[in-house]
Design a protein around this motif. Structure first.
Motif, PDB file in Angstrom:
ATOM      1  N   ARG A 174      -6.591  -2.205  -0.771  1.00  0.00           N
ATOM      2  CA  ARG A 174      -7.474  -2.221  -1.958  1.00  0.00           C
ATOM      3  C   ARG A 174      -8.330  -3.492  -1.994  1.00  0.00           C
ATOM      4  N   LEU A 226       2.015   1.912  -3.480  1.00  0.00           N
ATOM      5  CA  LEU A 226       0.908   2.392  -4.328  1.00  0.00           C
ATOM      6  C   LEU A 226       0.519   3.833  -3.976  1.00  0.00           C
ATOM      7  N   ALA A 227       0.579   4.149  -2.684  1.00  0.00           N
ATOM      8  CA  ALA A 227       0.188   5.501  -2.250  1.00  0.00           C
ATOM      9  C   ALA A 227       1.119   6.555  -2.838  1.00  0.00           C
ATOM     10  N   ASP A 228       2.374   6.176  -3.078  1.00  0.00           N
ATOM     11  CA  ASP A 228       3.329   7.148  -3.602  1.00  0.00           C
ATOM     12  C   ASP A 228       3.148   7.423  -5.097  1.00  0.00           C
ATOM     13  N   LEU A 229       2.353   6.594  -5.761  1.00  0.00           N
ATOM     14  CA  LEU A 229       2.076   6.871  -7.172  1.00  0.00           C
ATOM     15  C   LEU A 229       1.095   8.031  -7.262  1.00  0.00           C
ATOM     16  N   GLU A 230       1.133   8.734  -8.391  1.00  0.00           N
ATOM     17  CA  GLU A 230       0.241   9.905  -8.506  1.00  0.00           C
ATOM     18  C   GLU A 230      -1.211   9.502  -8.733  1.00  0.00           C
ATOM     19  N   ILE A 231      -1.403   8.277  -9.202  1.00  0.00           N
ATOM     20  CA  ILE A 231      -2.782   7.901  -9.537  1.00  0.00           C
ATOM     21  C   ILE A 231      -3.301   6.814  -8.599  1.00  0.00           C
ATOM     22  N   GLU A 232      -4.601   6.740  -8.520  1.00  0.00           N
ATOM     23  CA  GLU A 232      -5.244   5.692  -7.734  1.00  0.00           C
ATOM     24  C   GLU A 232      -6.361   5.109  -8.599  1.00  0.00           C
ATOM     25  N   CYS A 285      -4.380   1.171   3.100  1.00  0.00           N
ATOM     26  CA  CYS A 285      -5.436   0.495   2.336  1.00  0.00           C
ATOM     27  C   CYS A 285      -4.845  -0.595   1.444  1.00  0.00           C
ATOM     28  N   LEU A 339      -4.144   5.796   2.204  1.00  0.00           N
ATOM     29  CA  LEU A 339      -3.681   4.850   1.180  1.00  0.00           C
ATOM     30  C   LEU A 339      -2.417   4.101   1.602  1.00  0.00           C
ATOM     31  N   ASP A 340      -1.731   4.603   2.619  1.00  0.00           N
ATOM     32  CA  ASP A 340      -0.573   3.875   3.143  1.00  0.00           C
ATOM     33  C   ASP A 340      -1.012   2.565   3.796  1.00  0.00           C
ATOM     34  N   GLN A 366      -1.553  -4.746  -7.104  1.00  0.00           N
ATOM     35  CA  GLN A 366      -2.878  -5.146  -6.616  1.00  0.00           C
ATOM     36  C   GLN A 366      -3.125  -6.634  -6.926  1.00  0.00           C
ATOM     37  N   HIS A 374       0.053  -0.551 -10.667  1.00  0.00           N
ATOM     38  CA  HIS A 374      -1.164  -0.843  -9.894  1.00  0.00           C
ATOM     39  C   HIS A 374      -1.640  -2.263 -10.186  1.00  0.00           C
ATOM     40  N   PRO A 412       0.812  -1.227   0.000  1.00  0.00           N
ATOM     41  CA  PRO A 412       0.000   0.000   0.000  1.00  0.00           C
ATOM     42  C   PRO A 412       0.843   1.273   0.000  1.00  0.00           C
ATOM     43  N   MET A 413       1.986   1.240   0.705  1.00  0.00           N
ATOM     44  CA  MET A 413       2.817   2.449   0.742  1.00  0.00           C
ATOM     45  C   MET A 413       3.411   2.744  -0.633  1.00  0.00           C
TER      46      MET A 413
END
Lengths: 353, 859
Positions: free
Chosen positions: B711, A212-218, B709, B706-707, A322, A318, A209-210
């Motif tokens: 998903r 992924l959080a650092d990417l600009e998109i979700e 989550c 999001l740190d 994921q 992602h 998750p960390m």
């Protein structure tokens, strides 16, 4: 007028919400602190040296119970001093595990042991109960609309630590020795790998998750193919000039070789688990190489394509990460099903013979 | 006296009342005449007059050669005698081939149209092209401004932004491909640039309003004109700027052209101007331009009006201020709306001009109530006031036990479990018909909600012998009777607080005029007497209560409070209006009555927001205490209403010990906040994000860390499981750093979605104030979906049958043959009082928090 506000609204004067503090300050777990890691490693080392010293000095004859007591006694302060504020669930879980360990240790040290079969039935039944308790996590998800079943977070901790305690009891159940026989061995290793995969999952759930959080998109995993298809359409649109003429052969062949295959669909890559920008710089370098041979108008087209390329790469990250989070769970559940089959067979054998 | 107008080509006759335009009367009668500006400017609504006499609105003219052919503009023409007409003016149409489609932004595309005849490509910069694609077998005409240079004789470029419910814009975006032929009419329009003039130009555009302006810039650049061009262009975010690249290129290509782009929701990397185009920016732009200046503006109505007003105020002659005249098609007026003539007879609306009455018309309606029928409920949050036209109403000062009110009992656990097993597995696509009540509802001419047979639905009445909440009979003395000519509910609507009494119809039928909040705002500004009336009412009825509740004044003596009530001055501010600028002095302390303001300070070259204030808070104290300038700027975030107290009163307040302590403490806190700006950058950027995205209104904002989550979507599944399979939010939304704000209802303090819900399905819960939709009552008008600026409400179609192959046949409303919709949104799991999404997150990654908790936490 004041009661127009929702009951959960609070003013500015209140102390900051710890959850929000965590959100904004993004603290690292305690073991990322070199000082703490050194101190607690040293303490563990001293414990082990102490245990060895006791054994060599022949002060008394230590058995498994003494080592278990030592380890459990070490875990309680470790949990209390490092986790009580930041991760109360883990703190409580570790404490309960340590207390169970201490209980077992007391029983083993005491020396007055029950009949072997009775001991195995009790420990086996406890393991089964703990496995069922851990499986309750899934049941809780099904019954999520009902408040009475508590929070998902509490159940996650129950799930993790019932598994850990079950492993502890299993070791006790097999009398701290490797089991004998093909079936027993298979069941032991299966249970072991089930627990190891579980721990691996905890690690993944902490690290991914960390990243992924650092990417600009979700993005939502299921929507990734649709977004990629839209991007592909846009890139293909850029390669057609407004007057329907085609772009230069150089740009066209570059896109055919390097760009369009990239947009055919999600390209998951396990490398992204280690670096989210894995291989991107090399790929973008190819764009730069091509850029210098193009006219001004086509340079702009290439820049635009490059923008989409970077975006698509993030979608791939992602998709990969994921995917990993989901597939890990499948493996864990698959192993859980196998363990259930083996345990059921084991139970039938006990009841029959 | 009404006149008969016969449309020869469609064989229909209508009666046009005196003073009503042909277009309006035709629309009322359901005759489709294409229209656009409705001001006699664009020529879209042209019809052909065969016989009869008309009067034309002053200043509206048609070209002599067209007039000879009988062309009249139906929006600006009123019959003087009986008329015979044809619904369309037979203008020549030309087939045009789409030769290029260019993506400008994610929702805007340019189309190059090439006609067979090159004559058709001639136009003057700023004019529009009428296109008529065939959609569902019917030719649909729409007008789009040209965006290419007028010297380009190869094609005409039009630029189309996708509109949410736009039939033609969506057709162009989804179905128009290269090579397709579309019929067009020759470009026309009075909004055009005289290329031979010598004046410098100030162009002001917003959003898709750039299209005619870029045509002007391109044309002048191609002509190598020496006229100076200054463009102010407003947008929401970077990716919404249409022609961004082209404008930057034009700036390089044309040394006389310069521009400033304003973003109201910029990202952290944006270096240009932030905020909206305001009068100050226009003033600066006018100052910066030399010589004689002409102003051209195109964009949303309020922006154009502001631009023209500011231009005139800064010395640009009226004749040199040009405004594009496009207007959206007139809203369909409710069946029970009042005609203008009837409106003029009502004393509260008397003396208002036709223009104001027309603006009011969509926001007022006649409502009839049966004897003892409840008009407003105590505790509800309403957005309208009622003016009594006939009969009497009863105001119940004590809380009434509305035993006859249909109350929904909370479901038992077993019932909820059964619903869980029978959930709709495709709940994010459609509504299963057995889950909610579906009726083909509408509002009848009496203002009652009725089903397709005209049968009135769900009125509720007060018992014949009303009792209070403790079961005691309410004496007559506790019930106030309001006669004809009285107004009630206006303060609760304008100042956004809950109704403080239950009001019912009297013993006979009662007829009222319902004035929506928009109507109240229009009335307050356009009718000074009404504005004063509202102020006086507020002073008498609510201000003292408001002051008593204000923490700052809690220990003030009655005399002082009385003085404040008498001397308080009311001020209203529009969104983004600066109330107090940093460095300016102020002579009043302000209390916020409704809305939100932000405090900001200049920091190096940018403006940093460091705090927001809401209803009940005060500001302006620093300047009064220090007799110096204000240390920060204070800007309205939305519509803000404040009361100002002069220094003399402020000094008296300061004499009260507790008040002085509170003020000193506030000054200390705000000074501290200001001084700590440099060290609080991360939380300040988050605060600015919250303000820019207007989250300040949120009381229960969904936040995902999001740190943490993973998903897993357990939250969405739990939400769906708690609502029969219909998830009430999507795990996607606005992201900043590691924080995601998904599309989920925030239960706003000032819920815009509640404005205009005709069925009353949207309401606030009495217990905790959550904004809820009664899905059984919802008539699927999607008003709330449109009004919610956060996209947090969805409308799902109701299924009739689901085929074995998964295909869904939707239930349709017989009146319009469109699928019946139901609006859905987060209800904060009001049944359990604990949102299932938050409870089910195994990682503790999700929370529901208020704006202050998230954005004003000082870390």
């Amino acid at each position: 007028m004041p009661d127009q506000e929702l009951h959960l609204n609070r003013g500015t004067g209140n102390p900051p919400n710890p959850w929000v503090v965590h959100l904004q300050s993004r603290p690292l777990p305690w073991f990322y602190s070199p000082v703490k890691l050194r101190v607690w490693s040293l303490l563990l080392f001293l414990f082990l040296v102490g245990a060895l010293w006791i054994k060599t000095q022949n002060l008394f004859l230590p058995n498994a119970g003494h080592y278990l007591a030592l380890l459990s006694a070490f875990m309680v302060p470790l949990a209390f001093f490092n986790l009580r504020k930041t991760a109360i669930g883990h703190c409580m879980g570790l404490t309960v595990t340590a207390l169970t360990g201490l209980g077992l240790a007391a029983y083993l040290i005491n020396g007055h042991r029950l009949d072997g079969d009775l001991e195995k039935i009790i420990s086996g039944a406890s393991i089964l109960a703990l496995i069922l308790l851990a499986a309750g996590f899934k049941m809780k998800k099904f019954l999520s609309p009902f408040k009475v079943f508590g929070t998902g977070r509490a159940w996650k901790h129950i799930h993790i630590y019932s598994g850990v305690i079950a492993l502890l009891l299993l070791i006790f159940h097999i009398n701290f020795r490797f089991p004998v026989g093909l079936f027993s061995n298979a069941m032991f290793y299966l249970f072991g790998s089930f627990i190891v995969v579980g721990f691996f999952g905890i690690y993944l759930q902490h690290v991914i998750p960390m990243k992924l959080a650092d990417l600009e998109i979700e993005v939502v995993y299921e929507k990734i193919p649709q977004i990629i298809a839209e991007l592909q359409e846009r890139v293909q649109g850029l390669l057609k000039k407004p007057d329907e003429s085609n772009v230069s052969p150089l740009l066209s062949s570059f896109c055919k070789q390097e760009v369009l295959p990239f947009f055919k669909g999600a390209l998951p890559n396990i490398q992204y688990a280690f670096s989210v920008s894995s291989g991107l710089i090399d790929k973008l370098h190819k764009f730069d190489n091509c850029h210098q041979f193009l006219g001004e108008e086509e340079q702009q087209i290439l820049d635009e394509i490059k923008k989409y390329y970077k975006y698509k790469q993030k979608l791939d990250v992602h998709a990969s990460l994921q995917w990993l989070l989901r597939r890990w769970l499948w493996l864990h559940v698959f192993l859980a099903c196998l363990v259930t089959v083996f345990v059921t067979h084991h139970l039938i054998l006990i009841l029959m013979y | 006296m009404p006149h008969k107008v016969t449309f020869q080509d469609i064989n229909r006759s209508i009666e046009v009342p005196e003073g009503v335009s042909i277009l309006e009367a035709a629309e009322e009668a359901g005759i489709d005449i294409l229209s656009s500006c409705r001001k006699g400017q664009c020529g879209t609504c042209a019809i052909q007059k065969v016989q009869g006499e008309i009067s034309v609105v002053e200043g509206v003219e048609v070209a002599p050669e067209m007039a000879k052919k009988g062309m009249v503009l139906s929006c600006a023409s009123r019959p003087l005698t009986d008329l015979v007409c044809k619904t369309t003016f037979q203008e020549d149409e030309y087939p045009a081939k789409v030769t290029a489609i260019i993506d400008r932004t994610p929702d805007t595309k340019s189309f190059h149209l090439q006609m067979d005849t090159r004559d058709g490509h001639g136009f003057e910069p700023g004019q529009f092209l009428t296109v008529g694609p065939v959609i569902d077998g019917k030719k649909q005409f729409r007008c789009y401004s040209t965006s290419s240079s007028c010297f380009n004789k190869d094609y005409i470029e039009i630029t189309i932004k996708r509109q949410k419910k736009g039939l033609v814009s969506n057709f162009f975006h989804d179905f128009v491909e290269l090579g397709k032929t579309i019929h067009v009419k020759k470009p026309k329009g009075n909004f055009k640039l005289d290329l031979n003039a010598t004046t410098n130009l100030l162009l002001i555009g917003s959003g898709s309003g750039i299209t005619p302006l870029i045509s002007m810039i391109r044309s002048l650049t191609e002509k190598k004109s020496s006229r100076k061009i200054n463009l102010l262009y407003g947008n929401r975010s970077l990716d919404e700027i249409i022609f961004h690249k082209e404008l930057l290129e034009l700036e390089v290509a044309n040394p006389n052209f310069q521009m400033e782009i304003f973003l109201s929701r910029p990202d952290s990397e944006w270096q240009g101007r932030k905020g909206r185009i305001d009068p100050k920016a226009i003033k600066d732009a006018v100052k910066a331009c030399e010589g004689k200046l002409s102003l051209y503006t195109c964009g949303p109505g309020p922006v154009m009006e502001m631009a023209v007003e500011s231009g005139k105020a800064n010395g640009i002659p009226k004749n040199d201020c040009h405004m594009e005249a496009f207007a959206p098609p007139k809203e369909k007026l409710p069946d029970n709306c009042l005609p203008l003539e009837r409106m003029k007879e009502i004393d509260i609306l008397g003396g208002l001009s036709d223009k104001v009455l027309e603006r009011l018309q969509p926001h007022i309606m006649i409502r009839k109530f049966r004897p003892r029928e409840v008009i407003v409920r105590e505790g509800d949050f309403g957005n309208s006031a009622f003016y009594i036209l006939d009969g009497q109403v009863a105001v119940h000062k004590t809380s009434v036990d509305l035993i006859d009110q249909p109350k929904k009992k909370p479901r038992s656990a077993w019932e909820r479990f059964k619903r869980l097993l029978r959930k709709n597995p495709r709940g994010n696509e459609f509504i299963a018909p057995h889950h909610f009540k579906v009726t083909h509802t509408s509002i009848n001419t009496e203002g009652h909600i009725c089903d397709h047979e005209g049968k009135t639905l769900v009125p509720f009445f007060i018992p014949e012998n009303p009792r209070d909440l403790e079961g005691n009979p309410i004496p007559e003395s506790k019930i106030i009777s309001l006669p004809r000519g009285e107004i009630f509910g206006e303060l609760a609507a304008l100042f956004r607080y809950k109704r403080n009494a239950t009001v019912t119809a009297g013993k006979d039928y009662c007829q009222t005029l319902e004035l929506k909040i928009q109507a109240l705002r229009i009335l307050s500004t356009s009718n000074k007497e009404f504005g004063r009336f509202i102020e006086d009412r507020f002073r008498q009825r609510s201000l003292s209560r408001f002051l008593k509740d204000a923490t700052l004044l809690k220990d003030c003596e009655f005399g002082l409070l009385e003085m404040i009530t008498q001397k308080a001055k009311f001020h209203s501010f529009k969104p983004q209006q600066i109330i107090l600028e940093e460095g300016d002095s102020n002579h009043e302390i302000y209390f916020i009555l409704s809305g939100y303001v932000k405090l900001s300070q200049k920091f190096d070259s940018s403006e940093l927001n460091f705090q927001t204030l809401k209803k009940g808070d005060f500001f302006g104290e620093f300047s009064l205490l220090s007799d110096g300038p204000s240390i920060c700027s204070i800007t309205a975030i939305n519509n803000v209403q404040v009361v100002g107290l002069e220094k003399e009163i402020f000094n008296k307040i300061m004499e009260v010990e507790t008040s002085r302590e509170i003020i000193e403490q506030t000054v200390k806190e705000r000074t501290h906040n200001r001084n700590e700006l440099r060290t609080r950058m991360p939380s300040l950027s988050l605060l600015s994000f919250g303000i820019d995205h207007e989250l300040v209104n949120g009381q229960s904002i969904m936040v995902i860390n999001l740190d943490r989550c993973t998903r897993c979507d357990d939250c969405v599944k739990a939400c769906a499981d708690s609502h029969e399979g219909y998830p009430r939010f999507a795990r996607e939304g606005k992201k900043i750093g590691n924080t995601l704000f998904p599309h989920s209802c925030m239960h706003c303090m000032d819920p815009l979605c509640m404005d205009g819900c005709p069925s009353g399905a949207l309401h606030r819960s009495r217990e905790h104030g959550e904004v809820l939709i009664d899905i059984d009552v919802c008539i699927g008008c999607t008003m709330c979906v449109t009004n919610c600026i956060y996209d947090n409400i969805v409308a799902l179609p109701v299924a009739e049958n689901v085929g074995s192959n998964g295909d869904v046949e939707f239930k349709k409303n017989p009146s319009n043959n469109k699928p019946i919709l139901k609006s859905m949104k987060c209800d904060l799991c009001v049944e359990t009082g604990d949102p299932a999404c938050v409870r089910s997150c195994p990682q503790d990654a999700m929370k529901r928090l208020s704006f202050n908790d998230i954005f004003q936490t000082q870390i």
